[in-house]
Design an enzyme around this catalytic site. Structure first.
Site, PDB file in Angstrom:
ATOM      1  N   LYS A 194       6.446  -2.152   1.903  1.00 20.79           N
ATOM      2  CA  LYS A 194       5.292  -1.508   2.536  1.00 20.79           C
ATOM      3  C   LYS A 194       4.097  -2.463   2.476  1.00 20.79           C
ATOM      4  CE  LYS A 194       3.383   3.144   3.090  1.00 20.79           C
ATOM      5  NZ  LYS A 194       3.482   3.139   4.545  1.00 20.79           N
ATOM      6  N   GLU A 211      12.743   2.009  13.888  1.00 21.82           N
ATOM      7  CA  GLU A 211      11.819   3.058  13.440  1.00 21.82           C
ATOM      8  C   GLU A 211      10.582   3.041  14.320  1.00 21.82           C
ATOM      9  OE1 GLU A 211      10.256   2.280   9.484  1.00 21.82           O
ATOM     10  OE2 GLU A 211       9.986   0.158   9.921  1.00 21.82           O
ATOM     11  N   LEU A 246      11.258   0.908   6.861  1.00 23.53           N
ATOM     12  CA  LEU A 246      10.685   1.420   5.626  1.00 23.53           C
ATOM     13  C   LEU A 246      11.471   2.662   5.201  1.00 23.53           C
ATOM     14  CD1 LEU A 246       8.216   1.030   3.663  1.00 23.53           C
ATOM     15  CD2 LEU A 246       7.268   3.031   4.824  1.00 23.53           C
ATOM     16  N   TYR A 259       0.821  -1.210   0.000  1.00 26.98           N
ATOM     17  CA  TYR A 259       0.000   0.000   0.000  1.00 26.98           C
ATOM     18  C   TYR A 259       0.854   1.259   0.000  1.00 26.98           C
ATOM     19  CZ  TYR A 259       0.984   0.874   4.947  1.00 26.98           C
ATOM     20  OH  TYR A 259       1.613   1.173   6.141  1.00 26.98           O
TER      21      TYR A 259
HETATM   22  N1  PMP Z   1       7.969   3.478   8.790  1.00 31.42           N
HETATM   23  C1  PMP Z   1       6.786   2.837   8.859  1.00 31.42           C
HETATM   24  C2  PMP Z   1       6.735   1.477   9.477  1.00 31.42           C
HETATM   25  C3  PMP Z   1       5.621   3.460   8.357  1.00 31.42           C
HETATM   26  O1  PMP Z   1       4.443   2.826   8.396  1.00 31.42           O
HETATM   27  C4  PMP Z   1       5.715   4.767   7.811  1.00 31.42           C
HETATM   28  C5  PMP Z   1       4.480   5.486   7.324  1.00 31.42           C
HETATM   29  N2  PMP Z   1       4.003   4.969   6.128  1.00 31.42           N
HETATM   30  C6  PMP Z   1       6.966   5.384   7.753  1.00 31.42           C
HETATM   31  C7  PMP Z   1       8.073   4.718   8.263  1.00 31.42           C
HETATM   32  C8  PMP Z   1       7.135   6.754   7.147  1.00 31.42           C
HETATM   33  O2  PMP Z   1       7.076   6.669   5.738  1.00 31.42           O
HETATM   34  P1  PMP Z   1       6.573   7.889   4.847  1.00 31.42           P
HETATM   35  O3  PMP Z   1       7.388   9.066   5.217  1.00 31.42           O
HETATM   36  O4  PMP Z   1       6.798   7.439   3.455  1.00 31.42           O
HETATM   37  O5  PMP Z   1       5.120   8.089   5.183  1.00 31.42           O
END
Ligand code: PMP
Length: 282
Positions: A145, A177, A201, A31
């Site tokens: 993701k 994270e 991620l 997603y």
């Molecule tokens: N890490 C995880 C596990 C997440 O779910 C997200 C949010 N989607 C992020 C980091 C931050 O990613 P982004 O800046 O692309 O939203």
């Protein structure tokens, strides 16, 4: 409001899923969440590229070109008259009799996208937020993701039950994270954040921040840091599409710095808002 189901724009309440969709049964899909400011999609290209990477990494072939996907999303935002909010988009391996292995015949992946109005978290961006620590119990492909979010969900719920905004995950002594965000610390003027490998991620917001830091001469060190370093940090913040550049003022009941968002965090917030204005004119 409208939603996209398999390449068609339809009324949201007409968008119905089969009970044997593999996303529903296995979380077998990926997603994206894309921010819309001022009716315009922020970092759209980056999100589309990550979406394509995610599908490739689980062996789902996108039945749309990037250009087709882009025009579908543009149409969705326009039709729904979305000014400030998000697009949620997911693709699953499709509908097939339940069996762990990939379906044999040519099963069409299921693509869904819809929008939601969402304001910016203005109060929290100003005051900063509290966090807890929790062991990272997830698998070793956190770079995908994936729709499988149980580890993330359990971590976030623990944070909520402690009256906190986010759970900072760590594998042993190393901070990885947040449950739905990337984590940064600042020490002696240097911004430190986990390298984008299989353990986290690769956040789009993280990469925007790294680009802004490098363009404005703020030194960055992309490497894992320990719980001890985190406890001794001058500043801590998190980043995500939804939360933007969010100051962290407390970790596990312990105040960060002097308990207020730090000056480098503030500077990066300012650069980030300028970037939103540049891209979306918001
Ligand atoms: N890490 C995880 C596990 C997440 O779910 C997200 C949010 N989607 C992020 C980091 C931050 O990613 P982004 O800046 O692309 O939203």
């Amino acid at each position: 409001t409208f939603a996209i189901l398999n390449g068609k724009l339809i009324e949201r309440n007409q968008a119905k899923m089969d009970i044997e969709d593999r996303g529903y049964q296995f979380g077998d899909g990926v997603y994206e969440v894309i921010r819309v400011y001022n009716g315009k999609m922020f970092t759209l290209q980056e999100h589309l590229e990550r979406f394509e990477r995610s599908t490739k990494s689980i062996g789902v072939s996108l039945p749309y070109t990037m250009d087709q996907l882009k025009s579908l999303l543009l149409e969705l935002v326009e039709k729904n008259n979305l000014r400030l909010g998000i697009i949620y988009m997911q693709i699953t391996r499709g509908v097939a009799p339940r069996n762990h292995a990939f379906p044999e015949e040519n099963v069409e992946p299921t693509l869904v996208a819809y929008t939601r109005e969402m304001t910016r978290p203005k109060d929290e961006l100003q005051t900063g937020v509290k966090t807890i620590l929790t062991e990272d119990i997830r698998w070793l492909r956190c770079d995908i993701k994936s729709l499988n979010l149980l580890g993330n969900i359990l971590a976030k719920q623990k944070a909520v039950e402690h009256g906190c905004f986010e759970a900072i995950q760590h594998r042993g002594q190393n901070v990885t994270e947040g449950s739905s965000s990337n984590i940064f610390m600042v020490k002696n003027g240097i911004v430190i954040t986990h390298e984008s490998n299989h353990l986290i991620l690769k956040g789009i917001t993280k990469d925007v921040i790294l680009g802004l830091c490098s363009a404005s001469g703020i030194p960055v060190n992309e490497r894992a840091f320990t719980l001890k370093e985190l406890a001794e940090a001058d500043e801590v913040f998190l980043s995500s599409t939804v939360a933007e550049v969010m100051p962290i003022i407390e970790v596990e009941g312990k105040v960060v710095g002097n308990g207020e968002p730090g000056s480098i965090t503030r500077k990066i917030q300012e650069l980030f808002v300028n970037e939103i204005e540049k891209q979306c004119g918001a």
